[in-house]
Scaffold this motif. Structure first.
Motif, PDB file in Angstrom:
ATOM      1  N   LYS A 198       0.857  -1.189   0.000  1.00  0.00           N
ATOM      2  CA  LYS A 198       0.000   0.000   0.000  1.00  0.00           C
ATOM      3  C   LYS A 198       0.887   1.230   0.000  1.00  0.00           C
ATOM      4  N   TYR A 392      -3.532   6.018   2.518  1.00  0.00           N
ATOM      5  CA  TYR A 392      -3.043   5.137   1.463  1.00  0.00           C
ATOM      6  C   TYR A 392      -3.545   5.638   0.103  1.00  0.00           C
ATOM      7  N   ASN A 394      -5.247   5.498  -3.231  1.00  0.00           N
ATOM      8  CA  ASN A 394      -6.286   4.731  -3.919  1.00  0.00           C
ATOM      9  C   ASN A 394      -6.815   3.545  -3.110  1.00  0.00           C
ATOM     10  N   GLN A 395      -6.770   3.637  -1.776  1.00  0.00           N
ATOM     11  CA  GLN A 395      -7.321   2.568  -0.931  1.00  0.00           C
ATOM     12  C   GLN A 395      -8.097   3.225   0.212  1.00  0.00           C
ATOM     13  N   ARG A 396      -9.235   3.776  -0.135  1.00  0.00           N
ATOM     14  CA  ARG A 396     -10.005   4.584   0.801  1.00  0.00           C
ATOM     15  C   ARG A 396     -10.472   3.786   2.013  1.00  0.00           C
ATOM     16  N   HIS A 397     -10.924   2.559   1.788  1.00  0.00           N
ATOM     17  CA  HIS A 397     -11.432   1.755   2.906  1.00  0.00           C
ATOM     18  C   HIS A 397     -10.313   1.464   3.903  1.00  0.00           C
ATOM     19  N   LYS A 398      -9.148   1.090   3.402  1.00  0.00           N
ATOM     20  CA  LYS A 398      -8.038   0.790   4.305  1.00  0.00           C
ATOM     21  C   LYS A 398      -7.537   2.059   4.989  1.00  0.00           C
ATOM     22  N   SER A 399      -7.602   3.188   4.285  1.00  0.00           N
ATOM     23  CA  SER A 399      -7.223   4.460   4.913  1.00  0.00           C
ATOM     24  C   SER A 399      -8.140   4.765   6.090  1.00  0.00           C
ATOM     25  N   ARG A 400      -9.426   4.589   5.883  1.00  0.00           N
ATOM     26  CA  ARG A 400     -10.392   4.893   6.944  1.00  0.00           C
ATOM     27  C   ARG A 400     -10.239   3.965   8.143  1.00  0.00           C
ATOM     28  N   SER A 401      -9.874   2.700   7.904  1.00  0.00           N
ATOM     29  CA  SER A 401      -9.752   1.751   9.009  1.00  0.00           C
ATOM     30  C   SER A 401      -8.416   1.861   9.729  1.00  0.00           C
ATOM     31  N   THR A 402      -7.453   2.585   9.143  1.00  0.00           N
ATOM     32  CA  THR A 402      -6.133   2.749   9.775  1.00  0.00           C
ATOM     33  C   THR A 402      -5.951   4.140  10.349  1.00  0.00           C
ATOM     34  N   GLU A 404      -7.578   7.064  11.819  1.00  0.00           N
ATOM     35  CA  GLU A 404      -8.849   7.425  12.441  1.00  0.00           C
ATOM     36  C   GLU A 404      -8.717   8.802  13.092  1.00  0.00           C
TER      37      GLU A 404
END
Length: 531
Positions: A198, A392, A394-402, A404
């Protein structure tokens, strides 16, 4: 070298200093400030073949910025770096920052297809690559749609542009781009130990943030230091060790383009007499346990060592201190947070522990419900950091979960004692319960390697015939290890060390353990093997 006054520049809060117009470019803090303070003729880098003073580094980075302009690379566009640790690395990295272009250093140990994935993902316009590494990518560069130029560091450019020749054509006059502290400065790709890498986007302010916190307030780096890092510059850990930290005070750095074997590290230490050595747990253990190097020393000026990447076993820290009379400051960092945020410190070392939060960082441990846990309870670590990436690519979901808000979720499980020290338990996806009690793979592994037969160990859960999880150990033995009744001996050894319920029910001897390029054990591969 002339003796010069140490920097008075202070950003202990972790915030960056902008000029009167509100602009801030990290290269001004890291490099140009050294020239202003009279260090132009001081040695900045040697890579065992070539040397570079601070003044020449400044001139070469200006030429690199002009080269990027000639190649029509615009502000915030990316240039990829597949480069060994030579003096060309800081020239390219800092030159790109000066131009407002985003350098993306890449792991030099990837395969062609892994490079193809990352080059396509970051959409690099230019690839800077070391001559020795070009054969790995030669068959893919032609099919990268965004890649327009390849510039080779070395003697053979393979029909592409040769870095030394291109720089020789450029002027050493360049007006540093007036970037902003919160503007993207560089990307680092995570190691990808549990999936595809990532791209972590870091800002211009982040480099100074790590220098003003860990480097200044824990490591205590000085202008007269000579730095040697086993971790490479493309790692977040190595980038701080060999670029951010020494440049922040005008120190000198020894770069090593080769693989950091124990023999080579001892050779470099004896030749260059470093004052700071940055290592990783597996290297420290290998340097201690290689019988052919048992009489080697670390030079006469070594004053401190650091360790990161994985938790340092207590036995390794104590053995290193006993042999070399130098402490290892074990700490915890991540690509997302750029460098170490939790660490032991000089005069405050407890081997087996990861220490306390670095000044400027805040740490929380939370349970599955997001509630803070008490001392003595296992929780996932969250960090409030001045050096956190902005997310990250182009990885919005992983950005939101990491990421915060102000807090970054690390994915590591820790336990805090009453004195405020934190001890690593394992990755969140590595932890498991036995009889309702959390078991830390790292704790079992640390117990195993205290036995004289065991060189390395990794522990994962495996289901017994009733479907209940129990520890299984994969071990690498030392060359002279006795194997008679080994299973029974090691199981009893662990019981005596850490408790009867934590011992490994199964022990498998292997030739080596799967690891990332940073030296982290890839337990997910062992879990797949166990299942």
């Amino acid at each position: 070298m002339a003796r010069l006054a140490a920097s008075e520049h202070d950003t202990s809060s972790g915030s960056s200093s902008s000029d009167s117009n509100g602009s801030y470019n990290a290269v001004s803090f890291l490099l140009d400030r050294n020239i202003e303070q009279g260090r132009g003729n001081k040695l900045a880098y040697t890579d065992t073949v070539s040397e570079l003073t601070y003044g020449e580094l400044q001139r070469q980075t200006r030429k690199l910025a002009n080269l990027l302009r000639r190649l029509s690379v615009r502000r915030e566009e990316r240039v990829a770096m597949i480069m060994l640790d030579t003096i060309d690395f800081p020239i390219v990295f800092l030159g790109a920052l000066r131009a407002g272009v985003v350098p993306v250093p890449l792991n030099t140990l990837l395969t062609a297809e892994q490079y193809a994935y990352v080059l396509a993902d970051c959409r690099a316009r230019v690839l800077f690559v070391s001559e020795a590494l070009y054969p790995v990518v030669k068959d893919i560069v032609g099919r990268m749609p965004d890649l327009e130029h390849v510039v080779v560091s070395g003697n053979n450019a393979f029909g592409h542009k040769k870095l030394s020749e291109e720089l020789a054509r450029e002027s050493d006059s360049f007006a540093t781009v007036a970037t902003h502290a919160d503007e993207p400065a560089f990307w680092l790709y995570s190691s990808g130990s549990t999936g595809s890498p990532k791209g972590v986007r870091h800002l211009h302010a982040n480099l100074e943030a790590t220098a003003s916190t860990y480097a200044k307030q824990v490591l205590g780096i000085r202008e007269d230091d000579v730095c040697l890092s086993a971790a490479k510059l493309f790692f977040a850990y190595g980038l701080g060790n060999a670029l951010t930290f020494p440049l922040s005070v005008g120190a000198t750095t020894v770069l090593n383009p080769e693989r950091p074997t124990p023999a080579l590290m001892f050779k470099l230490m004896n030749k260059y007499n470093p004052t700071i050595f940055y290592g990783v747990p597996t290297l420290f253990a290998a340097m201690l346990h290689d019988d052919s190097l048992k009489d080697e020393r670390c030079g006469s000026r070594l004053r401190v060592c650091t360790s990161a990447g994985e938790a340092l076993p207590e036995s390794v820290g104590n053995a290193w201190r006993a042999r070399f009379n130098v402490d290892i400051l074990d700490g915890v960092g991540s690509t997302e947070l750029l460098h170490i945020f939790l660490s032991n410190a000089p005069g405050d070392i407890k081997y087996g522990s990861s220490g306390r939060p670095v000044p400027g960082y805040k740490v929380r441990l939370v349970n599955e419900a997001g509630e803070d846990v008490a001392d003595g309870e296992v929780g996932e670590m969250l960090v409030h950091a001045p050096s956190a990436g902005e997310g990250y690519w182009n990885q919005r979901h992983k950005s939101r979960s990491t990421f915060e808000g102000y807090w970054t979720r690390t994915g590591d499980k820790y336990i805090r004692d009453a004195e405020g020290r934190y001890t690593f338990c394992g990755r969140s996806d590595d932890m498991f319960k036995v009889s309702g009690i959390w078991v830390s793979p790292f704790e079992v592994e640390s117990a195993l390697i205290t036995h004289p037969a065991v060189l390395e160990a990794a522990v994962v859960p495996e289901a017994d015939p009733e479907g209940l999880l129990k520890p299984k150990a994969f071990i690498v033995l030392r060359a002279d290890a006795a194997r008679d009744r080994l299973d029974e001996v090691l199981k009893e050894h662990v019981k005596q060390k850490i408790g009867a319920w934590k011992y490994p029910r199964w022990i498998e001897v292997v030739e080596s353990l799967p690891k990332t390029a940073t030296g982290k054990i890839q337990r997910f591969k062992l879990r797949e093997r166990a299942s």
